[in-house]
Scaffold this motif. Sequence first.
Motif, mmCIF file in Angstrom:
data_model
loop_
_atom_site.group_PDB
_atom_site.id
_atom_site.type_symbol
_atom_site.label_atom_id
_atom_site.label_comp_id
_atom_site.label_asym_id
_atom_site.label_seq_id
_atom_site.Cartn_x
_atom_site.Cartn_y
_atom_site.Cartn_z
ATOM 1 N N ILE A 78 3.964 21.480 -5.640
ATOM 2 C CA ILE A 78 3.373 20.169 -5.927
ATOM 3 C C ILE A 78 3.398 19.295 -4.667
ATOM 4 C CG2 ILE A 78 3.719 18.020 -7.253
ATOM 5 C CD1 ILE A 78 2.638 20.422 -8.950
ATOM 6 N N LYS A 79 4.521 19.325 -3.990
ATOM 7 C CA LYS A 79 4.653 18.519 -2.772
ATOM 8 C C LYS A 79 3.652 18.962 -1.711
ATOM 9 C CE LYS A 79 7.923 16.994 0.743
ATOM 10 N NZ LYS A 79 9.328 16.956 1.184
ATOM 11 N N GLU A 80 3.549 20.260 -1.540
ATOM 12 C CA GLU A 80 2.619 20.818 -0.559
ATOM 13 C C GLU A 80 1.169 20.390 -0.871
ATOM 14 O OE1 GLU A 80 3.178 23.991 1.552
ATOM 15 O OE2 GLU A 80 1.109 23.689 2.270
ATOM 16 N N LEU A 81 0.784 20.497 -2.153
ATOM 17 C CA LEU A 81 -0.575 20.077 -2.545
ATOM 18 C C LEU A 81 -0.790 18.593 -2.248
ATOM 19 C CD1 LEU A 81 -0.958 21.869 -6.032
ATOM 20 C CD2 LEU A 81 -2.322 22.337 -3.978
ATOM 21 N N ALA A 82 0.202 17.789 -2.607
ATOM 22 C CA ALA A 82 0.066 16.337 -2.429
ATOM 23 C C ALA A 82 -0.013 15.965 -0.953
ATOM 24 C CB ALA A 82 1.240 15.617 -3.094
ATOM 25 N N GLN A 83 0.662 16.749 -0.123
ATOM 26 C CA GLN A 83 0.677 16.440 1.306
ATOM 27 C C GLN A 83 -0.567 16.925 2.023
ATOM 28 O OE1 GLN A 83 4.492 18.211 2.402
ATOM 29 N NE2 GLN A 83 5.031 16.284 3.413
ATOM 30 N N THR A 84 -1.134 18.038 1.563
ATOM 31 C CA THR A 84 -2.196 18.656 2.353
ATOM 32 C C THR A 84 -3.596 18.406 1.804
ATOM 33 O OG1 THR A 84 -1.941 20.719 1.113
ATOM 34 C CG2 THR A 84 -0.695 20.527 3.169
ATOM 35 N N GLU A 85 -3.703 18.002 0.529
ATOM 36 C CA GLU A 85 -5.030 17.820 -0.060
ATOM 37 C C GLU A 85 -5.363 16.339 -0.136
ATOM 38 O OE1 GLU A 85 -7.135 20.086 -0.756
ATOM 39 O OE2 GLU A 85 -5.876 21.875 -0.607
ATOM 40 N N PRO A 86 -6.308 15.882 0.683
ATOM 41 C CA PRO A 86 -6.598 14.436 0.713
ATOM 42 C C PRO A 86 -7.136 13.886 -0.604
ATOM 43 C CG PRO A 86 -8.169 15.666 2.070
ATOM 44 C CD PRO A 86 -7.104 16.636 1.652
ATOM 45 N N ARG A 87 -7.658 14.738 -1.477
ATOM 46 C CA ARG A 87 -8.201 14.220 -2.740
ATOM 47 C C ARG A 87 -7.140 14.114 -3.827
ATOM 48 N NH1 ARG A 87 -13.421 13.217 -2.508
ATOM 49 N NH2 ARG A 87 -13.730 13.375 -4.741
ATOM 50 N N VAL A 88 -5.896 14.441 -3.507
ATOM 51 C CA VAL A 88 -4.779 14.175 -4.427
ATOM 52 C C VAL A 88 -4.360 12.731 -4.223
ATOM 53 C CG1 VAL A 88 -2.376 14.700 -4.974
ATOM 54 C CG2 VAL A 88 -3.980 16.567 -4.467
ATOM 55 N N ARG A 89 -4.522 11.906 -5.260
ATOM 56 C CA ARG A 89 -4.293 10.473 -5.105
ATOM 57 C C ARG A 89 -3.084 9.963 -5.878
ATOM 58 N NH1 ARG A 89 -8.553 8.224 -2.240
ATOM 59 N NH2 ARG A 89 -9.298 9.977 -0.998
ATOM 60 N N ALA A 90 -2.365 10.859 -6.571
ATOM 61 C CA ALA A 90 -1.194 10.405 -7.328
ATOM 62 C C ALA A 90 -0.317 11.598 -7.668
ATOM 63 C CB ALA A 90 -1.633 9.693 -8.612
ATOM 64 N N ILE A 91 0.927 11.298 -8.043
ATOM 65 C CA ILE A 91 1.823 12.301 -8.602
ATOM 66 C C ILE A 91 1.777 12.110 -10.117
ATOM 67 C CG2 ILE A 91 4.196 13.175 -8.677
ATOM 68 C CD1 ILE A 91 2.816 13.473 -5.916
ATOM 69 N N GLY A 92 1.323 13.147 -10.836
ATOM 70 C CA GLY A 92 1.222 13.012 -12.283
ATOM 71 C C GLY A 92 0.504 14.195 -12.924
ATOM 72 N N GLU A 93 0.670 14.442 -14.269
ATOM 73 C CA GLU A 93 1.418 13.441 -14.970
ATOM 74 C C GLU A 93 2.874 13.851 -15.118
ATOM 75 O OE1 GLU A 93 -1.248 14.165 -18.712
ATOM 76 O OE2 GLU A 93 0.545 13.136 -19.420
ATOM 77 N N ILE A 94 3.729 12.857 -14.998
ATOM 78 C CA ILE A 94 5.172 13.073 -15.004
ATOM 79 C C ILE A 94 5.786 12.097 -16.016
ATOM 80 C CG2 ILE A 94 5.131 13.785 -12.593
ATOM 81 C CD1 ILE A 94 6.200 11.042 -11.809
ATOM 82 N N GLY A 95 7.018 12.344 -16.421
ATOM 83 C CA GLY A 95 7.637 11.389 -17.342
ATOM 84 C C GLY A 95 8.565 12.061 -18.325
#
Length: 256
Positions: A78-95
């Motif tokens: 998840i971290k890798e995707l969020a860091q490398t993919e510019p079209r990832v705009r949020a962490i979710g869904e989490i909770g």
Amino acid sequence: MLFDTHAHYDDERFDEDRDALLSSMPAHNVGLILNPGCDVETSRKAVSYAQKYPFVYAAVGIHPENINENWNSDLAVIKELAQTEPRVRAIGEIGLDYYWEKDERARAQQQVVFAHQMELARELDKPVIVHDRDAHADCLEIVRRYAGTRGVFHCFAGSTQMAHELLDLGYYLSFTGVITFKNARRAIEVIREVPLDRLMVETDAPYMAPEPFRGRRNSSLYVYRMAETIAQIKGMDAAEVERITTENGMRLFGIN
Ligand SMILES: [Zn+2]
């Protein structure tokens, strides 16, 4: 132009017509869609739709119902995707989801994984998309620990008091087809009190189809019903609600 800030096009109910349906959205006044992930596989799919369609953006994360024994290595992906993919705009869904999870130890595990993802959002300076089902007090306690991290409580079902606490923390609240149901008294009270510049609309497709489509497969085609309903509750023009909720989503998710 409407912004459906929460829809799951990775769901198998879209396997038959996903491409045709998504391609048709701009012609139906749905100008933006955010597809959150619920585990590694659906997060990857969300990213692939965002790469394919210019009006689709992605979020990546592990949903509380999808925590398995490999959650730690899942989080690394998840971290890798969020860091490398510019079209990832949020962490979710989490909770947290205490409706489906009654076991205390499993609930404690959900809290740990949620907190780890809040931490990740803070580290990467991304907003969060929070799923809170029957876990209001614990969700609030965890997001309070990460003051300064922005986000949205999706399908908000808390009290007006909780809404005010979240607004103070800088959060947005978003609403699904639930607000079009006859028994939606609490959500309607919240919408009446919350300023429009902190509200967003969503379908949570394929679930939660609004009236008069309740029971059918939901899609972003019905997101206008949430804007209409909010307009009715607030005594405003639907076009105004549409414009402002879209701006809110663009601001939160960093879309120009
Ligand atoms: Zn969802």
